[in-house]
Design an enzyme around this catalytic site. Structure first.
Site, short mmCIF file in Angstrom:
data_model
loop_
_atom_site.label_atom_id
_atom_site.label_comp_id
_atom_site.label_asym_id
_atom_site.label_seq_id
_atom_site.Cartn_x
_atom_site.Cartn_y
_atom_site.Cartn_z
N LYS A 62 -0.91 -2.52 -9.71
CA LYS A 62 -1.15 -1.34 -8.87
C LYS A 62 -2.45 -0.68 -9.30
O LYS A 62 -2.60 -0.26 -10.45
CB LYS A 62 0.01 -0.35 -8.98
CG LYS A 62 -0.23 0.91 -8.15
CD LYS A 62 1.02 1.74 -7.95
CE LYS A 62 1.46 2.41 -9.22
NZ LYS A 62 2.59 3.35 -8.97
N ASP A 102 11.98 9.94 -7.09
CA ASP A 102 11.54 9.24 -5.87
C ASP A 102 12.38 7.98 -5.65
O ASP A 102 11.84 6.89 -5.41
CB ASP A 102 10.06 8.89 -5.96
CG ASP A 102 9.43 8.65 -4.59
OD1 ASP A 102 10.05 9.06 -3.58
OD2 ASP A 102 8.34 8.07 -4.52
N GLY A 131 -1.82 4.34 -4.25
CA GLY A 131 -2.78 3.28 -4.44
C GLY A 131 -2.35 2.00 -3.75
O GLY A 131 -1.46 1.99 -2.90
N ARG A 142 0.85 -1.19 0.00
CA ARG A 142 0.00 0.00 0.00
C ARG A 142 0.89 1.24 0.00
O ARG A 142 1.99 1.21 0.53
CB ARG A 142 -0.92 0.03 1.23
CG ARG A 142 -1.88 -1.14 1.33
CD ARG A 142 -2.78 -0.99 2.55
NE ARG A 142 -3.58 -2.18 2.78
CZ ARG A 142 -4.75 -2.41 2.19
NH1 ARG A 142 -5.24 -1.52 1.35
NH2 ARG A 142 -5.43 -3.52 2.45
N GLY A 155 0.86 5.89 -1.03
CA GLY A 155 0.12 7.12 -1.23
C GLY A 155 -0.61 7.18 -2.54
O GLY A 155 -1.59 7.91 -2.69
#
EC number: 2.7.11.1
Length: 624
Positions: A345, A434, A329, A325, A327
């Site tokens: 996802k 990221d 999905g 899990r 942010g």
């Protein structure tokens, strides 16, 4: 809202610039041009008023073909007409007529170097005097024939100035020039030297202007003469009388308040219309640019398989097995019809734009690398969006423990190669934004694959600076320039910083008891400070587990040095990812110690995402 505000501000500035260029500036210039009509043109022995232009006499002060130019070095006046430059020898205002003495400047030198083209003056503006006649000069003549009054030029060949109609057949070229009638004699053989002398002296023409006193009467009544078409118009009590039916017309404008207001109204109305049209065109251009970019990204989706939402439910067995899990999905485990395991996802429902979804699918669709997770398909049905990836048995790096130094080094090197491929190996550069342990997945052989491209940005390789409207990434891994541009510009070097923090966590996080602040939860924000101190004191081995071989110690130190190089606060001080790969593959002795970072990042939980609301990862398989 920031985008709309920025766009509105840019549009407002754009309108103000257009208003200045198309209204205030032309109005100011036109007023200066109008009142400059009262000053005559002066240069050397030449003084000229209406209908001539030149000096401060603007375009409204006379005829556009009678613009005089002054050579201040030689104090000579010139006039350009029909492609020829003429020296103005004199301007004679006598008996209500204007006579000009003109000489072609190309005839001031040797005749053969002149432009072999005719002297043509407008019959509507100029009148030939009876004391001058047109002389035809023949050139490029047949050298096998005999010509009277002949001459030879290096380029133009054999020529003649005898007025013989048969020469026009025997010669390839001819042109006409005005000469005094006394010079032209059909009986005698003309000499080229005499012709050169006559041409330098020039010729006379008369202007087709009926009346000359008009300008004086205009100026006495505070009006100005304008050149249109016809003859001279006089103003008497705001009425116009025109003298003569032929020639060119001169119109006077009395600058009364009413006429000025009417003129301003016409100018404002016209230019407001132009401005509105240009603003609309500008907005259409901006919209087209955004649509083209979106279309370009959507076209990348065609190369991947598209699943229906019903197929996605079947692949995941109605979303029964959750493996991660985040942010963006939830990630589910699934199986394709051929037996391959996949990670699906499911993005959170959103009725807004689909830029994040397009970014991720378009980015991964353009990649093919052993260290980049493979995209197997996607689903896009209204608000239902899903991305299908290959499934990796060992989950994400943050869930893997008890890895030896050699394995950690292999993972770090693989991640570096994957990021290098994104920056330099794709058709378009992909900046991930990221990089963190949760987004590094491990296969059955613990080979790493970079995943989760929801924050990625595509750009041309020559773009060294990226424009972002938000801060994106995960606290503890975000480069300083993403918080504030005072540190430098956002670029692909932002991924380098995140990679450096990742490598330092892989080495330093193994001794969590080293962090003195128990509440810090071993935030990666503090790694640079105490790792650098241990490195300076030669205690870097304490960062790792006991019982390391000398080779493993060297590998660990190399990883630490590379990580410290990557987290330099100024982007220009960080190496690019291709250099990082070279440093990781090279020898420890070839690495110089990096400068110590002067600042440290704020203490935060390293799983918190600044660009999206985060949720606690609750499984062995992080969101991809």
């Amino acid at each position: 809202m920031d985008y709309l505000s920025s766009m509105g501000s840019q549009t407002a500035r754009f309108c103000l610039i257009l208003l200045f260029l198309f209204y205030y500036l032309p109005c100011a210039l036109s007023q200066d041009d109008l009142w400059g009509c009262g000053t005559p043109f002066r240069c050397g022995n030449i003084t000229a008023g209406f209908p001539f232009l030149g000096g401060i006499r603007g375009e409204v002060c006379g005829h556009h073909s009678l613009k005089l130019n002054c050579n201040k070095h030689s104090n000579t006046t010139s006039l350009i007409f029909s492609g020829h430059n003429y020296t103005v020898l004199y301007i004679d205002n006598n008996n209500n007529s204007v006579t000009l003495g003109l000489s072609r400047q190309d005839f001031s030198g040797p005749f053969c170097s002149a432009s072999f083209s005719s002297t043509l003056l407008s019959s509507g503006l100029f009148q030939n005097l009876p004391s001058y006649k047109s002389l035809t000069v023949f050139y490029a003549c047949d050298p096998r024939r005999h010509f009277l009054g002949n001459f030879t030029c290096p380029v133009k060949g054999l020529g003649s100035i005898i007025q013989n109609s048969t020469y026009g057949i025997l010669c390839d070229g001819s042109f006409s020039v005005p000469v005094p009638t006394s010079f032209v004699s059909e009986e005698e053989v003309l000499d080229l030297t005499h012709l050169e002398s006559v041409l330098r002296k020039g010729f006379e023409v008369k202007l087709n202007i009926d009346e000359i006193p008009c300008p004086l009467e205009c100026f006495s009544s505070r009006a100005n003469c304008l050149f249109l078409a016809g003859s001279c118009c006089k103003y008497h009590d705001r009425t116009t009388t025109c003298g003569g039916d032929t020639g060119d017309l001169l119109r006077e404008i009395i600058p009364n308040t009413r006429s000025i207001l009417i003129t301003i109204g016409q100018v404002v109305g016209f230019h407001v219309f132009i401005i509105v049209v240009m603003i609309i065109a500008f907005l259409f251009w901006r919209r087209k640019k955004v649509n083209d970019l979106r279309k370009q990204n959507l076209e990348a989706l065609v190369t991947s398989r598209r699943y229906s939402y019903r197929q996605i439910k079947k692949i995941t067995k109605s979303f029964t097995e959750v493996v991660g899990r985040g942010g963006f999905g939830t990630v589910y485990k699934g199986n394709l019809r051929d037996g391959r395991k996949v990670a699906v996802k499911i993005l959170k429902d959103s009725n807004g734009n689909c830029e994040d979804f397009i970014n991720e699918v378009a980015s991964i669709s353009q990649t093919s690398h052993v260290n980049i997770v493979s995209l197997l398909g996607f689903c896009f049905e209204k608000s239902k969006r899903a991305i299908v990836y290959e499934f990796l048995e060992n989950g994400s790096l943050d869930q893997s423990s008890n890895l030896d130094v050699s394995t950690l080094y292999g993972i770090a090197l693989g991640v570096a190669r994957g990021i290098e491929y994104l920056h330099f190996g794709c058709k378009k550069r992909i900046v991930h934004f990221d990089i963190k342990p949760q987004n590094v997945l491990l296969d059955e052989n613990l080979k790493p694959k970079v995943a989760d491209f929801g924050l990625a940005k595509l750009c041309e390789k020559q773009e060294s600076i990226l424009s972002l409207l938000d801060t994106r990434g995960t606290i503890g891994y975000i480069a300083p320039e993403l918080f504030s541009r005072v540190y430098g510009n956002v670029s692909h070097k932002s991924d380098v910083y995140s990679y450096g923090m990742l490598v330092l966590e892989m080495t330093g996080a193994r001794n969590k008891e080293r962090v003195q602040n128990a509440d810090s939860n071993n935030s990666s924000a503090y790694f640079p400070d105490w790792i650098f101190k241990d490195l300076e004191n030669g205690d870097y081995v304490k960062l790792l587990a006991d019982g390391l071989t000398r080779e493993e110690e060297d590998i660990a130190k190399k990883m630490i040095l590379v990580g410290l190089w990557c987290i330099q606060f100024r982007p220009s001080d960080r190496p690019s990812m291709n250099k990082v790969v070279g440093m990781m593959e090279g020898n420890l002795d070839s690495l110089d110690p990096p400068p110590k970072p002067l600042l440290h990042m704020p203490m935060q939980n390293n799983n918190a995402e600044s660009s999206q609301p985060s949720e606690e990862d609750s499984s062995i398989y992080s969101e991809v």
